[in-house]
Write an enzyme that holds these catalytic residues in place. Structure first.
Site, short mmCIF file in Angstrom:
data_model
loop_
_atom_site.label_atom_id
_atom_site.label_comp_id
_atom_site.label_asym_id
_atom_site.label_seq_id
_atom_site.Cartn_x
_atom_site.Cartn_y
_atom_site.Cartn_z
N ASP A 235 0.92 -1.18 0.05
CA ASP A 235 0.04 0.04 0.07
C ASP A 235 1.09 1.21 0.10
OD1 ASP A 235 -2.99 0.87 0.42
OD2 ASP A 235 -1.79 1.88 2.19
N GLU B 291 1.19 -0.24 -4.87
CA GLU B 291 0.34 0.97 -5.16
C GLU B 291 1.08 2.20 -5.47
OE1 GLU B 291 -3.69 3.23 -3.53
OE2 GLU B 291 -1.84 2.66 -2.30
#
Length: 522
Positions: A217, A241
């Protein structure tokens, strides 16, 4: 016998970066996918941002549903313990607000439940990808009152960047060292203490739960030089990400980890197929930018939905436009990712509306999108079983106009259009197709037969805005399509159709050699 016993686990062939190329991945918000008790009918309102009861056992009990769509990997929410408190942004049902790196989120189940899920996946030759968060932890306190004392192991304020917010997204120092939100204290990933903790933790996490890959993330919020050692310490494939709309920004991170999600392409893909006015030319330009800027386009993550973006049917209900988006996601260069609920045409717009409970669908396997995904994904698995070159070959642009894009990859030609279900019937005349002259070809959507003419020329019938997928007829045996038998070869996984690659076997023998050296000192 002891040596043989030690070698046997290696027969499972640990996931390599190369083997992930052939996978297709189903993303799950653990709390919203399936409850342990299917009789539990407690209402779940996504707008309330609270736990709804989804568990690892619930996922375990619905693996047939996932594998029925041809998926060979799942990606689940972060598994570590999160802050228990209600905040101005709700509860941490999503898993991104860490409280204790060394404990599991009991809302999702026990250690035994997670281990059982992993074993069930391995038995099916499916991979387990786990979401992890490095950039920040969670806090229910007002930011200025945060002390860190409730966080394990980062319990001191010296483990965090000083409080500041990101006002200038072009300022990379702000992006990396300021807080993303009030609820997310920014961990000081420049600290040697923090770096050592994270590197040791991720290695242990992967080993303890036999994790095959990581989704990381908020990657761009951590300095780039942090990532190589972290990924190396994990020992598995990692995809990050990096939310940005330009390839020169997102793909720069491929120099620090194997893969990133192709956000730059996502935005163009969205716009291209939402209506006949969508820009095919922008999409074609972005494909060229990918080739120019990305280290390995074949490892990029392709997607049309995820937990942070609106559902595709929130913007179009046209089944043909949705089918074209599915087709690109599955057959273009890169690893395809689908978000739970896509197969049920969920329509939630932005977060949290797009985090609906799946159990309201009764896990229907007869919904149009479930059937569409299953057909396309199973065909992709068949293609890979026929030739692993499909996932190591780059696609080429064959044709484009204002409403059409034709791409050739290995032995597959796929033609996409944004005209929608009310689009006209016409013949698309391609002066070249990528197929050798005389090749007998089947269009697998309508099962029509064609023969490639001079220089591979083809006349392809287009109607109702459907994509066209063309493949050599003699390679369809075993696909179950267009009257052909449905079976897999001896060198493929019988559930997912994934062929073991030369690098998989090399990894096995390399691991075996090092184990022999370790045992006997030779």
């Amino acid at each position: 016998m002891v040596l043989l016993a030690l070698l046997c686990p290696l027969l499972a062939l640990a996931a390599t970066t190369d083997s992930w190329r052939a996978r297709s991945v189903y993303q799950i918000i653990t709390d919203r996918f399936a409850r342990s008790d299917p009789a539990d009918l407690t209402p779940c309102d996504p707008l309330k941002k609270e736990y709804c009861g989804g568990t690892w056992k619930g996922i375990h009990d619905h693996l047939d549903y996932i594998q029925g769509m041809g998926f060979s990997a799942i990606w689940i929410s972060p598994i570590v313990e999160n802050i228990p408190h209600n905040t101005s942004q709700g509860y941490a049902y999503h898993g991104y607000w860490t409280k204790d790196l060394y404990s599991l989120n009991s809302h999702f189940g026990s250690r035994d439940d997670l281990v059982s899920l992993q074993k069930a996946l391995a038995k099916r030759d499916m991979y387990l990808m786990v979401d992890v968060v490095v950039n920040h932890v969670g806090s229910a306190q007002v930011a200025k009152d945060f002390t860190g004392e409730d966080i394990t192991p980062f319990s001191k304020m010296s483990d965090y960047h000083p409080l500041c917010y990101i006002y200038n997204w072009s300022n990379q120092t702000q992006v990396e060292q300021c807080w993303v939100s009030e609820q997310t204290p920014d961990v000081d990933t420049e600290s040697d203490f923090v770096i050592n903790i994270y590197n040791n933790w991720i290695g242990d996490l992967v080993k303890n739960y036999s994790i095959d890959g990581l989704r990381i993330d908020t990657v761009k919020h951590v300095r780039q030089s942090f990532w190589p050692k972290f990924v190396q310490s994990s020992g598995v494939f990692a995809i990050g990400e990096v939310l940005a709309d330009t390839t020169n920004y997102t793909c720069a991170y491929q120099n620090y980890m194997p893969s990133v999600f192709n956000y730059a392409l996502y935005y163009r893909l969205q716009r291209a197929f939402l209506s006949p006015a969508g820009s095919i030319s922008d999409l074609a330009t972005m494909l060229k930018n990918n080739t120019r800027d990305c280290k390995d386009t074949l490892l990029l993550g392709n997607f049309i939905e995820n937990a942070d973006q609106p559902r595709y049917p929130a913007n179009t209900s046209d089944p043909s436009q949705i089918a074209n988006a599915f087709t690109y996601t599955l057959f273009a260069d890169g690893i395809p990712f689908f978000y739970y609920g896509q197969e049920q045409n969920f329509t939630g717009a932005s977060d949290p509306s797009n985090r609906e409970p799946l159990w309201t669908s009764n896990y229907s396997t007869t919904s149009p999108s479930y059937i569409e995904i299953a057909k396309l994904n199973s065909f992709r698995n068949h293609i890979i079983a026929q030739s692993y070159d499909f996932v190591t070959s780059h696609m080429s642009l064959i044709y484009q106009d204002n409403n059409t894009l034709a791409l050739f990859k290995d032995s597959l030609l796929f033609i996409l259009t944004n005209l929608g279900q009310h689009g006209p019937q016409y013949t698309l005349a391609l002066s070249k197709s990528g197929f050798p002259s005389g090749t007998q070809i089947t269009e697998v959507d309508g099962c029509t037969q064609l023969t490639a003419g001079t220089n591979g020329a083809l006349d392809v019938k287009m109607e109702t805005g459907r994509p066209r997928i063309l493949y050599p007829t003699n390679l369809l045996n075993g696909s179950g399509l267009c009257g052909h038998s449905n079976n897999t070869g001896n060198d493929t996984d019988r559930s997912a159709g994934i062929r073991l690659t030369p690098l998989d076997f090399w990894s096995f023998w390399q691991g075996s050699f090092f184990l022999v050296v370790l045992l006997f000192g030779i």
